[in-house]
Scaffold this motif. Sequence first.
Motif, short mmCIF file in Angstrom:
data_model
loop_
_atom_site.label_atom_id
_atom_site.label_comp_id
_atom_site.label_asym_id
_atom_site.label_seq_id
_atom_site.Cartn_x
_atom_site.Cartn_y
_atom_site.Cartn_z
N GLY A 224 0.83 -1.19 0.00
CA GLY A 224 0.00 0.00 0.00
C GLY A 224 0.87 1.25 0.00
O GLY A 224 1.92 1.29 0.65
N ASN A 228 -3.53 4.28 5.13
CA ASN A 228 -4.92 3.81 5.00
C ASN A 228 -5.02 2.62 4.06
O ASN A 228 -5.82 1.70 4.29
N ASP A 229 -4.22 2.63 2.99
CA ASP A 229 -4.20 1.49 2.07
C ASP A 229 -3.71 0.24 2.79
O ASP A 229 -4.25 -0.86 2.60
N LYS A 230 -2.68 0.40 3.61
CA LYS A 230 -2.14 -0.74 4.35
C LYS A 230 -3.17 -1.28 5.34
O LYS A 230 -3.31 -2.50 5.50
N ILE A 231 -3.90 -0.38 6.01
CA ILE A 231 -4.90 -0.81 6.98
C ILE A 231 -5.98 -1.65 6.32
O ILE A 231 -6.44 -2.66 6.87
N LYS A 232 -6.39 -1.26 5.11
CA LYS A 232 -7.42 -2.01 4.40
C LYS A 232 -6.98 -3.43 4.05
O LYS A 232 -7.80 -4.32 3.91
N LYS A 233 -5.67 -3.62 3.91
CA LYS A 233 -5.15 -4.93 3.51
C LYS A 233 -4.70 -5.77 4.70
O LYS A 233 -4.18 -6.87 4.52
N LYS A 252 -10.97 -6.51 13.22
CA LYS A 252 -10.30 -5.82 12.13
C LYS A 252 -9.67 -4.54 12.65
O LYS A 252 -10.32 -3.74 13.33
N ASP A 254 -8.81 -0.93 12.26
CA ASP A 254 -9.41 0.09 11.40
C ASP A 254 -8.97 1.51 11.74
O ASP A 254 -9.47 2.47 11.16
#
Length: 376
Positions: A224, A228-233, A252, A254
């Motif tokens: 990511g 934020n991109d890393k958190i989603k993955k 999760k 978040d």
Amino acid sequence: MKKITLISIIALFVISCNDKNAAPPAAAAPLLPVLSITNSNAVTDVEYPAALQGAVDVEIRPQVSGNLEKIYVDEGAYVNKGQTLFKINERPFREQLNNALANLHAAEATYLNAQLEVDKLTPLVQNKVVSDYQLKTAKATQKIAFANIEQAKAMVASAKINLGYTNVTAPVSGYIGRLPKKQGSLVSATDIEPLTNLSDVHEVYAYFSLGETDFIKFKSLYNGTTLNDKIKKLPPVTLILADNSDYGTLGKIDMVDGQFDKNTGAITLRATFPNKNGTLRSGNTGKIKLGIQHDDAILIPQSATVEMQDKVFVFTVNKENKVTKTPISISGKSGTNYLIADGVKSGDQIVLSGIDKLQEGQLIQPEKSKKQIAQK
């Protein structure tokens, strides 16, 4: 004949003594299972202490002062949003409302008189019977009367709000905490202690912290461009309860705090867990277990190691089938296996069991083990 017999006895005695002084036969080399190390993928678990909070934790406080007339709920009860919890004596506030309404009616009457005066003077000014100064004065008085009406209406609205505050309701659905105030107690908006606490725990937030080094490693593990991109993955995480059992539902991550705490040098993360059955409550403690993926890792069964003086060893086997006690560095655990950072490499052979009786340099008979490293 006697001489021959004596010689025979002496010979037998010498032979017997030689047998006693002869070295015992060498013990056979033990047959032990041996594992050939290969690289494999593994997941290690890292645990962080966590504090749990409800999705909404609010203090229920009185907005007006008065006697606590009624308590409609009990400690630990589940309440719905808008449900009445407490009743404060409303009589003083109802009288304030009545007084405000009376002032409003008086202001309205004053305005009506001012309007009549304007209506009377308007044709007289047009016919030049009286000066327009008197009409201007009457209109100014009318505006003052109108302003008094608006002020009286505001007082009525304020009195209605205060009267409504005597009925304390639940702002959200959730569980009631302790009730330190009893019926008949004098309560005030300035009280240090709230009437109670209310927790909405349909979801529970688990807050845990990472140090700077751990946070850098944490970010490097996932793809990511932004945080934020890393958190989603991020993969789901496990909550370990106070009795060391796993909470049945995965959570999760978040949220990552916007900055590090200057006092602790750590940053706070939040994991959210569903809590439909109300098993978790605000104020619980536990641990967040994060799974970290390792590619081409070296895994060794914990049962194949021995610990001595805060060091961990394995017995490696060389080409001559002799064993060597070899220290290893452990970087983590994956199930019942150790993740090895240093000490052995792919292709090395280690003794799997029976290591408690082995000595440095001892010869063994290797038996190739069919055991597979259990990957998590």
